[in-house]
Design a protein around this motif. Sequence first.
Motif, PDB file in Angstrom:
ATOM      1  N   ASN A 232       0.835  -1.207   0.000  1.00  0.00           N
ATOM      2  CA  ASN A 232       0.000   0.000   0.000  1.00  0.00           C
ATOM      3  C   ASN A 232       0.865   1.251   0.000  1.00  0.00           C
ATOM      4  OD1 ASN A 232      -2.206  -1.618   0.119  1.00  0.00           O
ATOM      5  ND2 ASN A 232      -2.913  -0.938   2.135  1.00  0.00           N
ATOM      6  N   ASN A 233       1.965   1.186   0.727  1.00  0.00           N
ATOM      7  CA  ASN A 233       2.885   2.314   0.771  1.00  0.00           C
ATOM      8  C   ASN A 233       4.265   1.828   1.181  1.00  0.00           C
ATOM      9  OD1 ASN A 233       3.414   2.761   3.819  1.00  0.00           O
ATOM     10  ND2 ASN A 233       1.166   2.767   3.731  1.00  0.00           N
ATOM     11  N   LEU A 234       5.228   2.689   1.064  1.00  0.00           N
ATOM     12  CA  LEU A 234       6.586   2.364   1.490  1.00  0.00           C
ATOM     13  C   LEU A 234       7.106   3.565   2.271  1.00  0.00           C
ATOM     14  CD1 LEU A 234       9.316   0.504  -0.398  1.00  0.00           C
ATOM     15  CD2 LEU A 234       9.895   2.693   0.642  1.00  0.00           C
ATOM     16  N   GLN A 235       7.705   3.273   3.417  1.00  0.00           N
ATOM     17  CA  GLN A 235       8.185   4.350   4.283  1.00  0.00           C
ATOM     18  C   GLN A 235       9.698   4.243   4.442  1.00  0.00           C
ATOM     19  OE1 GLN A 235       5.771   4.610   7.943  1.00  0.00           O
ATOM     20  NE2 GLN A 235       4.260   3.295   6.946  1.00  0.00           N
ATOM     21  N   TRP A 236      10.314   5.368   4.659  1.00  0.00           N
ATOM     22  CA  TRP A 236      11.737   5.432   4.974  1.00  0.00           C
ATOM     23  C   TRP A 236      11.900   6.047   6.358  1.00  0.00           C
ATOM     24  CZ3 TRP A 236      15.850   3.458   2.255  1.00  0.00           C
ATOM     25  CH2 TRP A 236      15.609   3.049   0.946  1.00  0.00           C
ATOM     26  N   TYR A 237      12.808   5.440   7.127  1.00  0.00           N
ATOM     27  CA  TYR A 237      13.109   5.908   8.475  1.00  0.00           C
ATOM     28  C   TYR A 237      14.610   6.107   8.608  1.00  0.00           C
ATOM     29  CZ  TYR A 237       8.405   4.671  10.124  1.00  0.00           C
ATOM     30  OH  TYR A 237       7.041   4.604  10.316  1.00  0.00           O
ATOM     31  N   ARG A 238      14.992   6.975   9.522  1.00  0.00           N
ATOM     32  CA  ARG A 238      16.397   7.207   9.848  1.00  0.00           C
ATOM     33  C   ARG A 238      16.625   6.847  11.306  1.00  0.00           C
ATOM     34  NH1 ARG A 238      16.892  12.853   9.863  1.00  0.00           N
ATOM     35  NH2 ARG A 238      16.728  12.798  12.128  1.00  0.00           N
ATOM     36  N   GLN A 239      17.803   6.285  11.584  1.00  0.00           N
ATOM     37  CA  GLN A 239      18.174   5.986  12.966  1.00  0.00           C
ATOM     38  C   GLN A 239      19.565   6.524  13.234  1.00  0.00           C
ATOM     39  OE1 GLN A 239      18.740   1.844  14.144  1.00  0.00           O
ATOM     40  NE2 GLN A 239      18.010   2.292  16.208  1.00  0.00           N
ATOM     41  N   ASN A 240      19.637   7.496  14.116  1.00  0.00           N
ATOM     42  CA  ASN A 240      20.931   7.959  14.580  1.00  0.00           C
ATOM     43  C   ASN A 240      21.431   7.012  15.656  1.00  0.00           C
ATOM     44  OD1 ASN A 240      19.386  10.708  13.747  1.00  0.00           O
ATOM     45  ND2 ASN A 240      21.573  10.844  13.354  1.00  0.00           N
ATOM     46  N   SER A 241      22.740   6.977  15.819  1.00  0.00           N
ATOM     47  CA  SER A 241      23.360   6.048  16.745  1.00  0.00           C
ATOM     48  C   SER A 241      22.770   6.192  18.145  1.00  0.00           C
ATOM     49  CB  SER A 241      24.870   6.294  16.777  1.00  0.00           C
ATOM     50  OG  SER A 241      25.498   5.391  17.664  1.00  0.00           O
TER      51      SER A 241
ATOM     52  N   GLY B  70      16.092   5.935  18.664  1.00  0.00           N
ATOM     53  CA  GLY B  70      15.037   5.230  17.959  1.00  0.00           C
ATOM     54  C   GLY B  70      14.908   5.701  16.522  1.00  0.00           C
ATOM     55  N   LEU B  71      14.100   4.995  15.756  1.00  0.00           N
ATOM     56  CA  LEU B  71      13.904   5.362  14.356  1.00  0.00           C
ATOM     57  C   LEU B  71      13.019   6.597  14.259  1.00  0.00           C
ATOM     58  CD1 LEU B  71      14.750   2.303  14.223  1.00  0.00           C
ATOM     59  CD2 LEU B  71      13.463   2.225  12.088  1.00  0.00           C
ATOM     60  N   VAL B  72      13.290   7.387  13.244  1.00  0.00           N
ATOM     61  CA  VAL B  72      12.500   8.587  12.983  1.00  0.00           C
ATOM     62  C   VAL B  72      11.944   8.495  11.573  1.00  0.00           C
ATOM     63  CG1 VAL B  72      12.572  11.099  12.715  1.00  0.00           C
ATOM     64  CG2 VAL B  72      13.853  10.003  14.566  1.00  0.00           C
ATOM     65  N   HIS B  73      10.643   8.708  11.450  1.00  0.00           N
ATOM     66  CA  HIS B  73      10.000   8.652  10.144  1.00  0.00           C
ATOM     67  C   HIS B  73      10.475   9.812   9.271  1.00  0.00           C
ATOM     68  CE1 HIS B  73       6.681   9.338   7.261  1.00  0.00           C
ATOM     69  NE2 HIS B  73       6.594   8.022   7.282  1.00  0.00           N
ATOM     70  N   LEU B  74      10.846   9.487   8.021  1.00  0.00           N
ATOM     71  CA  LEU B  74      11.295  10.517   7.094  1.00  0.00           C
ATOM     72  C   LEU B  74      10.238  10.857   6.061  1.00  0.00           C
ATOM     73  CD1 LEU B  74      14.960   9.372   6.318  1.00  0.00           C
ATOM     74  CD2 LEU B  74      14.225  11.228   7.829  1.00  0.00           C
ATOM     75  N   ILE B  75       9.728   9.829   5.401  1.00  0.00           N
ATOM     76  CA  ILE B  75       8.864  10.087   4.252  1.00  0.00           C
ATOM     77  C   ILE B  75       8.074   8.822   3.925  1.00  0.00           C
ATOM     78  CG2 ILE B  75      10.578   9.433   2.516  1.00  0.00           C
ATOM     79  CD1 ILE B  75       9.676  11.977   0.932  1.00  0.00           C
ATOM     80  N   LEU B  76       6.878   9.014   3.414  1.00  0.00           N
ATOM     81  CA  LEU B  76       6.015   7.907   3.000  1.00  0.00           C
ATOM     82  C   LEU B  76       5.612   8.142   1.553  1.00  0.00           C
ATOM     83  CD1 LEU B  76       2.987   6.443   4.945  1.00  0.00           C
ATOM     84  CD2 LEU B  76       2.707   7.213   2.587  1.00  0.00           C
ATOM     85  N   ILE B  77       5.689   7.091   0.765  1.00  0.00           N
ATOM     86  CA  ILE B  77       5.240   7.185  -0.627  1.00  0.00           C
ATOM     87  C   ILE B  77       4.190   6.094  -0.846  1.00  0.00           C
ATOM     88  CG2 ILE B  77       7.160   5.738  -1.487  1.00  0.00           C
ATOM     89  CD1 ILE B  77       7.097   7.586  -4.041  1.00  0.00           C
ATOM     90  N   ARG B  78       3.079   6.465  -1.425  1.00  0.00           N
ATOM     91  CA  ARG B  78       1.986   5.527  -1.632  1.00  0.00           C
ATOM     92  C   ARG B  78       2.196   4.751  -2.929  1.00  0.00           C
ATOM     93  NH1 ARG B  78      -1.141   6.318   2.466  1.00  0.00           N
ATOM     94  NH2 ARG B  78      -1.309   8.378   3.380  1.00  0.00           N
ATOM     95  N   SER B  79       1.512   3.642  -3.041  1.00  0.00           N
ATOM     96  CA  SER B  79       1.736   2.743  -4.176  1.00  0.00           C
ATOM     97  C   SER B  79       1.348   3.387  -5.512  1.00  0.00           C
ATOM     98  CB  SER B  79       0.979   1.427  -3.983  1.00  0.00           C
ATOM     99  OG  SER B  79      -0.405   1.678  -3.864  1.00  0.00           O
ATOM    100  N   ASN B  80       0.480   4.399  -5.473  1.00  0.00           N
ATOM    101  CA  ASN B  80       0.089   5.051  -6.726  1.00  0.00           C
ATOM    102  C   ASN B  80       0.938   6.294  -7.024  1.00  0.00           C
ATOM    103  OD1 ASN B  80      -0.873   6.715  -4.747  1.00  0.00           O
ATOM    104  ND2 ASN B  80      -2.940   6.903  -5.576  1.00  0.00           N
ATOM    105  N   GLU B  81       1.978   6.507  -6.221  1.00  0.00           N
ATOM    106  CA  GLU B  81       2.898   7.617  -6.451  1.00  0.00           C
ATOM    107  C   GLU B  81       4.212   7.090  -7.010  1.00  0.00           C
ATOM    108  OE1 GLU B  81       2.683   9.040  -2.323  1.00  0.00           O
ATOM    109  OE2 GLU B  81       1.762  10.885  -3.109  1.00  0.00           O
ATOM    110  N   ARG B  82       4.889   7.897  -7.779  1.00  0.00           N
ATOM    111  CA  ARG B  82       6.153   7.474  -8.370  1.00  0.00           C
ATOM    112  C   ARG B  82       7.339   8.229  -7.770  1.00  0.00           C
ATOM    113  NH1 ARG B  82       3.988   3.895  -8.649  1.00  0.00           N
ATOM    114  NH2 ARG B  82       2.874   2.901 -10.360  1.00  0.00           N
ATOM    115  N   GLU B  83       7.079   9.422  -7.298  1.00  0.00           N
ATOM    116  CA  GLU B  83       8.173  10.224  -6.757  1.00  0.00           C
ATOM    117  C   GLU B  83       7.609  11.176  -5.709  1.00  0.00           C
ATOM    118  OE1 GLU B  83      11.018  11.579  -9.698  1.00  0.00           O
ATOM    119  OE2 GLU B  83      11.157  13.513  -8.670  1.00  0.00           O
TER     120      GLU B  83
END
Lengths: 113, 110
Positions: B30-39, B42-55
């Motif tokens: 349905n979607n794909l998310q990217w997270y960042r983790q500093n040393s 915990g993880l921090v949400h960066l961005i979410l892209i939905r399956s019908n989006e390309r960029e």
Amino acid sequence: DARVTQTPRHKVTEMGQEVTMRCQPILGHNTVFWYRQTMMQGLELLAYFRNRAPLDDSGMPKDRFSAEMPDATLATLKIQPSEPRDSAVYFCASGLEGNEKLFFGSGTQLSVL
Amino acid sequence: SQQGEEDPQALSIQEGENATMNCSYKTSINNLQWYRQNSGRGLVHLILIRSNEREKHSGRLRVTLDTSKKSSSLLITASRAADTASYFCAPKAAGNKLTFGGGTRVLVKP
């Protein structure tokens, strides 16, 4: 600034002892996740809850681990008895159903000697 | 459940350069998310892209999604030392589970 709070931040214990980790999700969030992170296995999903009900705990060793949500403001993860292989960082994350992103706590670093 | 695999496992670049990392997954999402983790954090949400989006763009971040290839990429432009972290993708199918791969460790050298 709303955040997920985990306690304790660090825990050192001896093999065989009970360990309880606590998590306070962000107020209003209705999903709670427990993850374990190690160098070897990466981030493993242990259990998750929706509206305080456990939905999936298939990632959790059942004989020694238990996860509960006594109320909407507290989630607990218990290990009894603990073993050295349980040493890891345990993260709690919360979210709001319908809003996909998760908010993570700072983790509990557990060392079992 | 769905789990992404990030590539490369580690990346070292100079400050000011761009960093690109990729994520592959196996089933429909349905979607794909990217997270960042500093040393040590915990993880921090960066961005979410939905399956019908390309960029999708967010500040210096650019995410692409190719559902036909079951892959996504995260581009960090004009990197800074503060971008040093591990980056995780999380492809998400219907339902509440979110699982993560091994991540890409990014080192930005000043």
